[in-house]
Design a protein around this motif. Structure first.
Motif, short mmCIF file in Angstrom:
data_model
loop_
_atom_site.label_atom_id
_atom_site.label_comp_id
_atom_site.label_asym_id
_atom_site.label_seq_id
_atom_site.Cartn_x
_atom_site.Cartn_y
_atom_site.Cartn_z
N UNK A 168 0.83 -1.21 0.00
CA UNK A 168 0.00 0.00 0.00
C UNK A 168 0.86 1.26 0.00
N UNK A 169 1.87 1.28 0.84
CA UNK A 169 2.73 2.45 0.99
C UNK A 169 3.54 2.70 -0.27
N UNK A 170 4.07 1.64 -0.86
CA UNK A 170 4.88 1.81 -2.08
C UNK A 170 4.03 2.30 -3.24
N UNK A 171 2.80 1.81 -3.35
CA UNK A 171 1.92 2.26 -4.44
C UNK A 171 1.50 3.72 -4.25
N UNK A 172 1.46 4.18 -3.01
CA UNK A 172 1.08 5.57 -2.73
C UNK A 172 2.30 6.48 -2.74
N UNK A 173 3.44 5.95 -3.08
CA UNK A 173 4.72 6.64 -3.11
C UNK A 173 5.19 6.98 -1.71
N UNK A 174 6.38 6.56 -1.40
CA UNK A 174 6.96 6.82 -0.09
C UNK A 174 7.56 8.22 -0.11
N UNK A 175 6.85 9.15 0.48
CA UNK A 175 7.33 10.53 0.56
C UNK A 175 8.02 10.73 1.90
N UNK A 176 9.05 11.51 1.90
CA UNK A 176 9.78 11.80 3.13
C UNK A 176 10.07 13.28 3.21
N UNK A 177 10.07 13.79 4.42
CA UNK A 177 10.34 15.21 4.62
C UNK A 177 11.83 15.48 4.57
N UNK A 178 12.63 14.44 4.64
CA UNK A 178 14.08 14.62 4.65
C UNK A 178 14.63 14.85 6.04
N UNK A 179 13.77 14.96 7.03
CA UNK A 179 14.22 15.22 8.40
C UNK A 179 13.93 14.05 9.33
N UNK A 180 13.56 12.92 8.76
CA UNK A 180 13.27 11.76 9.58
C UNK A 180 14.56 11.02 9.92
N UNK A 181 14.53 10.34 11.05
CA UNK A 181 15.67 9.53 11.47
C UNK A 181 15.22 8.09 11.58
N UNK A 182 16.11 7.20 11.22
CA UNK A 182 15.82 5.77 11.29
C UNK A 182 17.06 5.06 11.78
N UNK A 183 16.90 4.21 12.77
CA UNK A 183 18.02 3.43 13.29
C UNK A 183 17.88 2.00 12.80
N UNK A 184 18.82 1.58 11.99
CA UNK A 184 18.77 0.21 11.44
C UNK A 184 18.96 -0.83 12.55
N UNK A 185 19.87 -0.59 13.43
CA UNK A 185 20.14 -1.53 14.52
C UNK A 185 19.28 -1.12 15.70
N UNK A 186 18.30 -1.96 16.02
CA UNK A 186 17.34 -1.62 17.07
C UNK A 186 17.40 -2.59 18.25
N UNK A 187 18.46 -3.37 18.35
CA UNK A 187 18.52 -4.41 19.38
C UNK A 187 18.44 -3.85 20.80
N UNK A 188 18.87 -2.62 21.02
CA UNK A 188 18.82 -2.04 22.36
C UNK A 188 17.60 -1.15 22.56
N UNK A 189 16.83 -0.93 21.53
CA UNK A 189 15.65 -0.07 21.63
C UNK A 189 14.42 -0.88 22.03
N UNK A 190 13.47 -0.23 22.67
CA UNK A 190 12.24 -0.95 23.04
C UNK A 190 11.41 -1.27 21.80
N UNK A 191 10.61 -2.30 21.91
CA UNK A 191 9.70 -2.66 20.82
C UNK A 191 8.61 -1.61 20.72
N UNK A 192 8.04 -1.43 19.53
CA UNK A 192 6.94 -0.47 19.40
C UNK A 192 5.80 -0.84 20.36
#
Length: 179
Positions: free
Chosen positions: A29-53
């Motif tokens: 769904x998201x890919x068909x609607x085009x993934x738009x980004x503001x350019x100010x988002x942060x994403x951490x690939x390694x999440x082993x120490x972060x809490x689950x959503x």
């Protein structure tokens, strides 16, 4: 092994398949609607120490960030926009199909490997049939372990050394006399 104690791996697998199906649908769904980004988002690939959503909304935000990361990675690799969507849709669909194709034996083996590695990072679970075939190819030491879980502690009931075929002695007189 008792049927009740075998339930955990399959319950985990069912939950995993449910989440993977949701992720695959979300990605499509998201890919068909085009993934738009503001350019100010942060994403951490390694999440082993972060809490689950903690909520479904947090999960969807994380999934969206993961998709943006994958799209940007493919853009940096020089892939065309139209090919990016096709590639990612195929990637998610393939991942779901492969997960659904796992047999009960595959699921149990994955679970047992994770369980064994939680105690020892070098431990591996080999089903009986696979262990027999593999033991002739291994140079390292290996043992079989029979476990019994009657509560919190797990008891080791028996250790079984790996059976290795003996090297055949040469029957030629030349090799016997030269020794």
């Amino acid at each position: 092994m008792e049927e009740a104690s075998r339930g955990a791996p399959f319950a985990i697998q069912e939950r995993f398949l449910d989440r993977l199906a949701l992720l695959t649908a979300f990605a499509g769904e998201t890919l068909r609607a085009f993934v738009a980004t503001s350019g100010k988002e942060r994403y951490r690939r390694v999440r082993s120490t972060l809490p689950r959503p903690a909520s479904e909304q947090e999960q969807r935000t994380l999934w969206r960030q993961r998709l943006i990361d994958e799209v940007l990675t493919l853009r940096l690799a020089g892939m065309r926009e139209a090919d990016i969507v096709t590639t990612l849709e195929r990637r998610y669909s393939t991942r779901l199909a492969e997960a659904k194709a796992r047999t009960q034996a595959d699921v149990f083996e994955l679970y047992m490997n994770a369980y064994a590695r939680s105690f020892d990072p070098d431990a591996r679970y080999f089903p009986a049939a696979g262990a027999r075939a593999t033991s002739t190819q291994q140079d390292g030491a290996s043992i079989g372990v029979t476990l019994f879980a009657s509560g919190a502690p797990v008891e080791v009931l028996a250790l079984t050394p790996a059976v290795r075929p003996r090297a055949r002695a040469s029957s030629s007189p030349a090799s016997a006399s030269s020794a």
